[in-house]
Design a protein around this motif. Sequence first.
Motif, PDB file in Angstrom:
ATOM      1  N   GLU A 403       0.833  -1.193   0.000  1.00  0.00           N
ATOM      2  CA  GLU A 403       0.000   0.000   0.000  1.00  0.00           C
ATOM      3  C   GLU A 403       0.876   1.254   0.000  1.00  0.00           C
ATOM      4  O   GLU A 403       1.895   1.331   0.675  1.00  0.00           O
ATOM      5  CB  GLU A 403      -0.902  -0.002   1.238  1.00  0.00           C
ATOM      6  N   ALA A 408       0.488  -0.087  -6.293  1.00  0.00           N
ATOM      7  CA  ALA A 408      -0.815  -0.208  -5.646  1.00  0.00           C
ATOM      8  C   ALA A 408      -1.776   0.866  -6.148  1.00  0.00           C
ATOM      9  O   ALA A 408      -2.964   0.604  -6.397  1.00  0.00           O
ATOM     10  CB  ALA A 408      -0.650  -0.114  -4.135  1.00  0.00           C
ATOM     11  N   GLN A 412      -5.278   0.299  -8.267  1.00  0.00           N
ATOM     12  CA  GLN A 412      -6.537   0.852  -7.772  1.00  0.00           C
ATOM     13  C   GLN A 412      -7.220   1.712  -8.840  1.00  0.00           C
ATOM     14  O   GLN A 412      -8.447   1.660  -9.004  1.00  0.00           O
ATOM     15  CB  GLN A 412      -6.284   1.685  -6.512  1.00  0.00           C
ATOM     16  N   GLY A 572      -6.496  -9.573   9.661  1.00  0.00           N
ATOM     17  CA  GLY A 572      -6.125  -8.200   9.975  1.00  0.00           C
ATOM     18  C   GLY A 572      -6.000  -7.896  11.445  1.00  0.00           C
ATOM     19  O   GLY A 572      -5.844  -6.720  11.820  1.00  0.00           O
ATOM     20  N   SER A 575      -2.662  -5.998  12.843  1.00  0.00           N
ATOM     21  CA  SER A 575      -1.817  -5.887  11.651  1.00  0.00           C
ATOM     22  C   SER A 575      -0.852  -4.713  11.720  1.00  0.00           C
ATOM     23  O   SER A 575       0.218  -4.750  11.099  1.00  0.00           O
ATOM     24  CB  SER A 575      -2.694  -5.753  10.402  1.00  0.00           C
ATOM     25  N   ASP A 581       0.540  -3.786   5.154  1.00  0.00           N
ATOM     26  CA  ASP A 581      -0.105  -2.828   4.262  1.00  0.00           C
ATOM     27  C   ASP A 581      -1.554  -3.203   3.961  1.00  0.00           C
ATOM     28  O   ASP A 581      -2.429  -2.352   3.923  1.00  0.00           O
ATOM     29  CB  ASP A 581       0.674  -2.728   2.946  1.00  0.00           C
ATOM     30  N   SER A 582      -1.801  -4.468   3.690  1.00  0.00           N
ATOM     31  CA  SER A 582      -3.150  -4.911   3.349  1.00  0.00           C
ATOM     32  C   SER A 582      -3.304  -6.375   3.729  1.00  0.00           C
ATOM     33  O   SER A 582      -2.327  -7.124   3.799  1.00  0.00           O
ATOM     34  CB  SER A 582      -3.411  -4.726   1.848  1.00  0.00           C
ATOM     35  N   THR A 583      -4.541  -6.767   3.993  1.00  0.00           N
ATOM     36  CA  THR A 583      -4.821  -8.147   4.360  1.00  0.00           C
ATOM     37  C   THR A 583      -5.243  -8.938   3.136  1.00  0.00           C
ATOM     38  O   THR A 583      -5.621  -8.378   2.111  1.00  0.00           O
ATOM     39  CB  THR A 583      -5.920  -8.211   5.429  1.00  0.00           C
ATOM     40  N   GLY A 584      -5.192 -10.248   3.256  1.00  0.00           N
ATOM     41  CA  GLY A 584      -5.581 -11.110   2.145  1.00  0.00           C
ATOM     42  C   GLY A 584      -5.026 -12.502   2.340  1.00  0.00           C
ATOM     43  O   GLY A 584      -4.450 -12.823   3.388  1.00  0.00           O
TER      44      GLY A 584
END
Length: 734
Positions: A403, A408, A412, A572, A575, A581-584
């Motif tokens: 992110e 990124a 987006q 998350g 985190s 930076d980001s979850t997944g």
Amino acid sequence: MARLLYRLGTFAHRRRWAVVITWLVVLTLAGVGAATLGGSTSNTFSIPGQESTIALDKISTQFGAGDNNASARVVLQAPAGQTLTTPENAAAVGTLVDELGRLPGVVNASNPLNPQAPGVNADQSTGYSTVTYGVPQGGVSAAQQDALLGAVDQARTSGLTVEVTGTAVTNQGQVPAGAGEAIGVILALLILALTYGSLVVAGMNLLTAGVGVGVGVLGITIVSGFVDLQSTTSVLATMLGLAVGIDYALFIITRFRHELQRGADVPTAIGVAVGTAGSAVVTAGLTVVIALVFLFVAGIPFLTQMGIAAAATIVVAVLVALTLVPAILSFLGLRALPRRRRNAPTVPAGGKHAVEAPGFYQRWVGAVTRHKVIAVLVTFVALGVMAIPFFSMRTTLVAVPAEGTTQARAEQLLADGFGPGFNGPLTMMFEGPDAAAQAQGASGSLSGLTDVALVTPPIPNADGTAALLTVIPQSGPTTEATEQLVHDLRAVLPTVTSGVDTYVTGATAVSNDVASALNAALPIYLAIVVGLAVILLVLVFRSILVPLVGVLGFLLTVGAALGATVAVFQWGWLSALVNLDSTGPLISLTPIIVIGILFGLAMDYQVFLVSRMHEAHAHGAAPLDAIRTGFRQAAPVVVAAAAIMFSVFAGFVPAGDGPIKSIAFALAIGILVDAFVVRMVLVPAALALLGERAWWLPRWLAWLPTLDVEGAGLERDRPDAPPPARELVDAGER
């Protein structure tokens, strides 16, 4: 084994200058070789023989190698309320495209406003230029990447929003590595200094570990000039090699200092340390090597390469511990002891304080073994709760850019302008005499599938024997909906075509294939590695139940480590603590790599801790006394080793990227759980419950050889050796 290593240790003492110079020469030659022979690494993952990989190879053959070349997608967005087609914005787009086409290494840059091949969305507010390079993925130099980013920065002065993503800029915009790792090394140095009471010895420990890692990683760099290695290979080798290198030296140095305090001279202390602690180092290193080398059962070449490279680094770390460490200890001599202990009265080998340990460890193991049933139950419940998130784990190979990076932001913009699925298109290949017509006929059926946003017109190759069809999903590339769409496409294509071979590929399809291969290989891998380790531990401890307790503890460790990783990286939770930076979904490689590495390290702790219990029992101690005595001797060193290893792994988390971040986190949590819960609570409590049965070996296995990892033979050969029954357990304990 102990006698052989004793002779190796005394040889390193006698030839200390030759040993040190030899390692310096090896390190220098490795550095020269890396500088002259090293090559580039790859960031792509695939499995030969899988449908998605076969399709990529066929596309390269039928449609030209350029399809596999590095490329970038420069994304442009008009100011709010405007379009890219206004005269001023169109001129800025044309200027940027011309500049992109002149960049070093670029063979083509498309114009999003080209009517024949438009690259703009429906309202013409967002578009993209595809910049193609003349080298394969991973071959774009840093200077070429900088030139591309410079052109993008210049284009922003026109008022357009301009960002860039793609394989040509894979490594740009990431958090620089090094700071977190440096913090981990500094913490390790502090822990070592507190453990030894000497900054000189702590620095020597780090120095020898650094030599081992340096030789191993430079060797990997040399190999990269001849073999296509993944970019994560050397990072994993560094992370693991540094951790075990520090720990293996710690075990030998600690035993050396212990022997000095017992009154041994320097040569004898070195020989005994290498013969006893060195035997445990060899056994522990062998378990790690087994766990890493047998990653080949997954049938994934890049995973096999990672395992072999890391295993080779472990072998170097063991060799350094057995040769370079005793050579340097020979130079240090009594200076390896804190200044206040150098002239202190020596303690006879059989004296009451020969196994003196901090009172905390005495009280700890006493409480655990007294309340053994509660300790076992609480451990099982606590680690079982930690493992709950593991059962909802999802994995992927689709890389998610950090992110705040230009990658990124570009993705987006594309998701907002064209839909989330635009970042993860799926490619259908039709191969046969009527490929284009078959592709056209299948388009209607594919359009009706769930989660399909768009099916593009088919593109035939030059002779009409193959055609490509692109499906744009409605969902993003890492979603469950897109993963299901891959399965649906593969199920439908054979039913709506005839006379052609069909293939589905794309980032999500490759990810699905890798996940399927890993899921199929994981049970086989566990069975082989655990089975071999149980056999090795049966030889070491001459027991059936002790190895089974160790393996059961390992399974609890893995469940808790992966469960915590899912909770943080997928759900998350907390985190921010890991700079996420980001979850997944987790990277598909995470489970099998974490299992392989953690298994080797868990068996390390099992060997170092239980071998001292076994030694006490072998010298006549009752089962409960042996557990408490062995724990008091080994626990302080195991705690220090685990704290060091945790620091090293945790240092790779804040600045890590891609698979390294989640793998390092899982390993750090696994170390905490295994060392401080499983080995410090579950193992002594379970062995106390088993009593004498813990050391039971069936008569039909009595023929098994005795490895003497603890060096009991060496102890008996010493002229100052006490009667066996009193060597490790004093009268007060009995």
